[in-house]
Write a protein that holds these residues in place. Sequence first.
Motif, short mmCIF file in Angstrom:
data_model
loop_
_atom_site.label_atom_id
_atom_site.label_comp_id
_atom_site.label_asym_id
_atom_site.label_seq_id
_atom_site.Cartn_x
_atom_site.Cartn_y
_atom_site.Cartn_z
N GLN A 1 0.74 -1.26 0.05
CA GLN A 1 0.05 -0.04 -0.03
C GLN A 1 0.79 1.12 -0.06
O GLN A 1 0.42 2.22 -0.66
N HIS A 2 1.84 1.01 0.68
CA HIS A 2 2.98 2.37 0.58
C HIS A 2 3.46 2.77 -0.69
O HIS A 2 3.65 3.70 -1.22
N ILE A 3 3.63 1.44 -1.55
CA ILE A 3 4.19 1.58 -2.96
C ILE A 3 3.10 2.16 -3.78
O ILE A 3 3.39 3.16 -4.61
N ALA A 4 2.14 1.66 -3.68
CA ALA A 4 0.77 2.34 -4.32
C ALA A 4 0.66 3.54 -4.01
O ALA A 4 0.15 4.49 -4.82
N ILE B 1 -5.27 -1.84 -13.18
CA ILE B 1 -4.85 -3.26 -13.47
C ILE B 1 -4.13 -3.80 -12.46
O ILE B 1 -3.23 -3.53 -12.00
N GLY B 2 -4.85 -5.05 -11.94
CA GLY B 2 -4.42 -5.70 -10.77
C GLY B 2 -5.06 -5.08 -9.61
O GLY B 2 -4.13 -4.90 -8.73
N CYS B 3 -6.19 -4.67 -9.50
CA CYS B 3 -6.83 -3.91 -8.57
C CYS B 3 -7.08 -4.32 -7.36
O CYS B 3 -6.99 -3.82 -6.28
N GLY B 4 -6.80 -5.77 -7.26
CA GLY B 4 -6.85 -6.79 -5.99
C GLY B 4 -8.08 -6.29 -5.16
O GLY B 4 -9.29 -6.50 -5.98
N THR B 5 -8.26 -5.81 -3.94
CA THR B 5 -9.28 -5.79 -3.13
C THR B 5 -10.03 -4.30 -3.39
O THR B 5 -10.95 -4.20 -3.07
N GLY B 6 -9.74 -3.70 -4.34
CA GLY B 6 -10.38 -2.60 -4.87
C GLY B 6 -10.18 -1.17 -4.22
O GLY B 6 -10.45 -0.13 -4.25
N ARG B 7 -9.00 -1.36 -3.21
CA ARG B 7 -8.75 -0.22 -2.22
C ARG B 7 -8.08 0.81 -2.99
O ARG B 7 -8.69 1.97 -2.90
N ASN B 8 -7.27 0.64 -3.92
CA ASN B 8 -6.71 1.72 -4.72
C ASN B 8 -7.78 2.36 -5.65
O ASN B 8 -7.65 3.59 -6.07
N THR B 9 -8.46 1.31 -6.20
CA THR B 9 -9.57 2.01 -7.28
C THR B 9 -10.40 2.81 -6.66
O THR B 9 -10.77 3.72 -7.08
N MET C 1 2.15 -3.06 -8.31
CA MET C 1 2.45 -4.50 -7.85
C MET C 1 1.81 -5.43 -8.57
O MET C 1 1.36 -6.32 -7.80
N ALA C 2 1.54 -5.57 -9.72
CA ALA C 2 1.08 -6.65 -10.45
C ALA C 2 1.22 -6.96 -11.74
O ALA C 2 1.41 -8.19 -11.96
N MET C 3 1.96 -6.17 -12.41
CA MET C 3 2.47 -6.32 -13.78
C MET C 3 3.74 -7.17 -13.80
O MET C 3 4.06 -7.86 -14.84
N GLN C 4 4.30 -7.57 -12.70
CA GLN C 4 5.45 -8.24 -12.72
C GLN C 4 5.08 -9.68 -12.78
O GLN C 4 6.06 -10.67 -13.14
N TRP C 5 3.79 -10.05 -12.79
CA TRP C 5 3.43 -11.51 -12.86
C TRP C 5 3.20 -11.82 -14.31
O TRP C 5 2.94 -12.90 -14.54
N CYS C 6 3.37 -10.94 -15.27
CA CYS C 6 3.29 -11.24 -16.64
C CYS C 6 4.41 -11.81 -17.06
O CYS C 6 5.60 -11.07 -16.98
#
Length: 257
Positions: free
Chosen positions: A29-32, A49-57, A111-116
């Motif tokens: 969350q600090h990084i976001a 993209i890679g919204c996870g729990t939607g907190r950042n959205t 913290m999502a696109m590294q999985w691509c």
Amino acid sequence: MTQAVLSEAVARQFSRAAPQYDRLASIQQHIAAQAIRQIPVSSGRLLDIGCGTGRNTALLAERGFDASGADLARGMVEYASLNYPHLSFCVADAQHLPFNNDAFDVVFSSMAMQWCQDINLAMSEVARILRHAGIATLSIMTDGSFGQLNASRRASGLSAVTNIMASHEKWLTAAQESGFTVLQAENIAYTDTFADILSLLRSIKSVGAGVRCDNASVSALSRRQLTLLESAYQRYKTPEGLLPLTYRVSHLVLEKQ
């Protein structure tokens, strides 16, 4: 591991992590938050993209964006939809986004696109769904992350278990080859700290990030192996007596040409 198998494994792990993710993912969350501060505009149709729990959205919607989210993990999408019913979320792979060309003014991802596995395809998809002069603000975990853990495992006679990640330079090249102008690019080290080796290892697993991209099996450590690993980790101990774990993250702000 094929992309389809990897995607399924990542989705499964992050779906399981959804109920506890926001409580445990403090450094994420600090990084976001840093990435959100770097968005150079304050309105427009935005995809997380890679919204996870939607907190950042939800935070982005509060800032004035017409924000929606997409995530590979169905469990995350269901959790986000339940907690933020006023926003739109869908299950989607960053490498095959189910949106029309020029559909968004802004793309955000943290913290999502590294999985691509195919970073060029992922970056070209970001470019495809953005309109001309659209903005992409991305934070992506890169190589060099978890260096203390990998070195300590080797010193303990254990194999490294973290995934091989693309470098900051490779992500920059992928962005430029996809037609982006780079407005900002920096690779930052973020360090979390833990009281002991077990809490450090659990911090990775508990947020769903323990998937191996090479399909290698990872055995649970014995008590003796944990003792050896913690002993080897002492060389990195902070003055406060804590064990550090460093994430290296590319922060990119891009404009589509």
